[in-house]
Design an enzyme around this catalytic site. Structure first.
Site, PDB file in Angstrom:
ATOM      1  N   ASP A   1       0.851  -1.188   0.000  1.00  0.00           N
ATOM      2  CA  ASP A   1       0.000   0.000   0.000  1.00  0.00           C
ATOM      3  C   ASP A   1       0.887   1.239   0.000  1.00  0.00           C
ATOM      4  OD1 ASP A   1      -2.640   1.195   0.198  1.00  0.00           O
ATOM      5  OD2 ASP A   1      -1.960   1.890   2.153  1.00  0.00           O
TER       6      ASP A   1
ATOM      7  N   THR B   1     -17.778  21.257   4.277  1.00  0.00           N
ATOM      8  CA  THR B   1     -18.667  22.067   3.430  1.00  0.00           C
ATOM      9  C   THR B   1     -17.879  23.114   2.639  1.00  0.00           C
ATOM     10  OG1 THR B   1     -20.442  21.783   5.038  1.00  0.00           O
ATOM     11  CG2 THR B   1     -20.703  23.545   3.409  1.00  0.00           C
ATOM     12  N   THR B   2     -17.035  23.860   3.338  1.00  0.00           N
ATOM     13  CA  THR B   2     -16.277  24.933   2.675  1.00  0.00           C
ATOM     14  C   THR B   2     -14.999  24.440   2.030  1.00  0.00           C
ATOM     15  OG1 THR B   2     -15.025  25.480   4.676  1.00  0.00           O
ATOM     16  CG2 THR B   2     -17.156  26.577   4.374  1.00  0.00           C
TER      17      THR B   2
ATOM     18  N   MET C   1     -12.121  24.696   3.169  1.00  0.00           N
ATOM     19  CA  MET C   1     -11.111  25.736   3.384  1.00  0.00           C
ATOM     20  C   MET C   1     -10.874  25.908   4.876  1.00  0.00           C
ATOM     21  SD  MET C   1     -12.056  28.905   0.841  1.00  0.00           S
ATOM     22  CE  MET C   1     -13.511  29.287   1.825  1.00  0.00           C
TER      23      MET C   1
ATOM     24  N   LYS D   1      -6.970  29.220   2.850  1.00  0.00           N
ATOM     25  CA  LYS D   1      -6.237  28.212   2.073  1.00  0.00           C
ATOM     26  C   LYS D   1      -7.148  27.006   1.902  1.00  0.00           C
ATOM     27  CE  LYS D   1      -3.725  26.404   6.132  1.00  0.00           C
ATOM     28  NZ  LYS D   1      -4.347  25.107   6.348  1.00  0.00           N
TER      29      LYS D   1
END
Length: 690
Positions: A315, A388-389, A391, A403
């Protein structure tokens, strides 16, 4: 597993004393019968011992002293072989005792539901059954193996792994499995029991470690057949010489007849007693070395298969790479200085406790001497990352720094009234093509540039893969990355091939493809999605931190949960095969040398013309035979450390290993008996024993 056991010396008094006692216990016919070569020695020892009775009355075929010497050294040969096996088993027993000490009945807090806050009944842990749900709080011992179904806790697993650092166990993912006998250090978890009494992982480990009486592997069976065949050949030769013994007078004109004692001694010396006496110890020691590496092998077959592996499936994350992406480069957008980008990136990451966030702070400090700043005198509000964002960032003295992923920053910039620059998108694409992850930084509606996050390839891993290639082992990297990213990392790591966007189905298909070509395949895994491939692989190493399904599918369990351990496992397996091959070569060469060393001297009294072939000038037939018997016993003692420790592992091709084997152990097996027998003969002559 106790660290004391792992560091225990091979000849530790606590191992040697029980091994000496077991050496005598193993003299039972039932035990000796399991090893056909040593069973012949056992019968010969009994026969020569019986010949002492007439010798005591002066009616024996040979002097009492000669027969006594042969009988004693034959029994010593058996004891030395038993000692080697008992010493190897002793370490496994000590390891099992250490594991058993971790198994204890504890009080369990059984819940009448599956949620924290349900009614608790305090019961004996031994009464728990599969499917029961228990609450384990700080300071409690986990009663039985299970899966975390709620909560998160720090767990001390030192009783099992020997490692003092605690580990995190939580609901969801591949780190939800907990082992009975380990202790919760902080917080709490709700655990669903996955094993009935006697079926726990600890129970299985104890049974595995006590696998000294394991079934023989196919290669071991083949070698045993070879040794039996050689033994039968020499047995037939010895039987054909019986007419020339003291029981026959038909060839009295040929010289002094051969004694039964001499024939038994010659038979024992010429059959492959060296490897016969050490074969079991080599196998047990191989499994013990796995245990020292904190790997539980379910069978000797798994250890042996590890030595014959042709293909390694590894892996990417945590095995080939460090597993945590690290900031490697600041790439500013047009019109932005790299210092400005680094400053903004560091500010946005000061409260980011992820490995990526910490690496951004460190990189800015290293490249531009930007120190972590105190924000107590500033208006600073940190924005945590959310799904959700996509960021994170900081509002700092009126500055709005963010960022995040490309599309997230694009939406943010556009929402702030700015324009997403083409050069920033181009830089991000170039970073992605290199196999890295682009992280964009923006201040308000302006994109400042890109941070390149790189999944760092482990130092020295490329050299390890080169060693495996020298041994003819193909390495294949398994990753969920896209083919472009996978190709870049595979090239940097030096693997032979890669499987990108891997799914359980195509992992399984890849293993079957190689097995259909007659190859042995090894792989590691820790998740339920790895279980089908682990069940199919010839050597399947499951991580101890992994799911119950993965551990049940594998034939080895790595207690350290270190995916790179697979390389070490292959080395241990090869070392066991190399040890067996080396000692077999030495033993057979040893027998050939003894044949030419003692036959002329031993038969010189019966056929005086053979004395011309006595190039070693041994003192007498009796001295030659007794010297050979003593040497035969002592060489087993001399080789016990090598059998238990294993020959030095070398990453070489099979042809080169064979040449080295023949040169060192083949040539050594021919030379050593000549020198050893002559030296012992000189001592016997000086002492007047024969």
């Amino acid at each position: 597993m106790s660290q004391t056991i792992k560091n225990m010396s091979m000849f530790d008094p606590s191992l040697v004393k029980p091994a000496l006692i077991d050496s005598f216990r193993k003299l039972s016919p039932r035990n000796q019968w399991r090893n056909p070569v040593m069973f012949v020695v056992f019968i010969g020892s009994i026969l020569t011992t019986l010949l002492l009775i007439p010798a005591m009355q002066g009616k024996g075929e040979a002097s009492f002293g000669f027969i006594l010497g042969i009988a004693l050294w034959l029994w010593f040969t058996l004891l030395f072989a038993n000692f080697a096996e008992a010493l190897a088993e002793g370490r496994s027993k000590a390891q099992a005792a250490s594991l058993r000490s971790a198994k204890k009945n504890v009080i369990a807090k059984k819940l009448d539901g599956e949620k924290y806050g349900a009614k608790v009944a305090v019961i004996d842990g031994s009464s728990l059954r599969k499917g029961d749900v228990v609450l384990v709080e700080a300071g409690d011992t986990i009663p039985v193996d299970g899966e975390v179904i709620e909560g998160v806790a720090s767990v001390d697993e030192s009783a099992i792994t020997g490692e003092s650092a605690p580990v995190i166990r939580e609901f969801g993912g591949d780190f939800s499995s907990v082992t009975g006998g380990t202790r919760v250090l902080s917080d709490w978890i709700v655990v669903r029991i996955t094993a009935n009494p006697g079926e726990t992982f600890l129970d299985r480990m104890i049974a595995m470690v006590e696998g000294a009486k394991r079934q023989k592997t196919p290669n071991e069976i083949a070698l045993t057949i070879l040794l039996v065949a050689l033994t039968i050949v020499f047995l037939v030769v010895t039987v054909t010489l019986l007419p020339y013994s003291m029981f026959s007078v038909s060839v009295a004109h040929a010289g002094t007849p051969i004694t039964i004692t001499a024939l038994v001694a010659l038979l024992v010396c010429l059959i492959p007693t060296t490897i016969g006496g050490l074969l079991s110890a080599i196998g047990v020691a191989g499994m013990s070395r796995m245990m020292q590496a904190n790997v539980i092998a379910t069978s000797g077959r798994a250890v042996e298969a590890a030595g014959d592996v042709d293909v390694l499936l590894l892996d990417k994350t945590g095995t080939i790479t460090l597993g945590n992406r690290q900031a490697s480069t600041f790439l500013p957008a047009m019109g932005v200085s790299v210092e400005m980008l680094a400053d903004a990136a560091q500010l946005a990451s000061l409260a980011d406790e992820t490995p990526e966030g910490r690496s951004i702070v460190v990189l800015a400090k290293q490249q531009f001497n930007l120190r972590s700043r105190s924000l107590t005198q500033h208006e600073a509000t940190f924005i945590p990352f959310s799904a959700t964002t996509r960021m994170s960032g900081v509002d700092y003295d009126g500055r709005q720094i963010r960022k995040g992923a490309i599309d997230a920053i694009r939406k943010h910039v556009q929402a702030e009234g700015g324009t997403f620059p083409e050069d920033a998108g181009r830089i991000a694409d170039e970073v992605a093509r290199r196999g890295s992850t682009p992280l964009l930084v923006a201040e308000g509606g302006r994109v400042l540039g890109v941070i390149e996050l790189k999944d760092i390839v482990k130092g020295g891993i490329k050299e390890r893969f080169a060693e495996l290639r020298q041994m003819g082992i193909k390495t294949i990297m398994i990753t969920g990355d896209n083919p472009l990213t996978a190709a870049a990392i595979a090239a940097e790591a030096g693997v032979d091939d890669f499987l990108a966007e891997a799914t359980p189905e195509n992992k399984l298909s890849l293993i079957r493809k190689h097995q259909a070509e007659g190859k042995l395949v090894a792989m590691t895994g820790d998740g339920t999605n790895d279980a089908p491939a682990l069940a199919q692989a010839d050597v399947a190493v499951a991580m101890n931190t992994g799911t119950q399904a993965a551990k049940e599918a594998g034939n080895m369990v790595d207690l350290d949960s270190n995916p790179t351990k697979l390389i070490e496992i292959v080395e241990i397996g090869k070392q066991m095969l190399m040890t067996r091959g080396s000692l077999t070569t030495f033993s057979i060469a040893n027998d050939v040398a003894k044949y030419f060393a003692i036959i002329p001297a031993a038969f010189a009294s019966t056929y005086p013309q053979l004395n011309a072939l006595n190039v070693m000038h041994l003192n007498s037939p009796n001295s030659a035979i007794l010297s050979a018997v003593i040497f035969n016993a002592l060489v087993i003692v001399a080789l016990i450390p090598l059998a238990l420790k294993g020959v030095k592992y070398k990453a070489q091709a099979a042809a080169q290993l064979l040449r080295d084997n023949l040169l060192i152990y083949g040539l050594g097996g021919i030379i050593v008996p000549f020198a050893g027998i002559k030296l012992i003969d000189m001592v016997i002559g000086a002492m007047g024993w024969a």
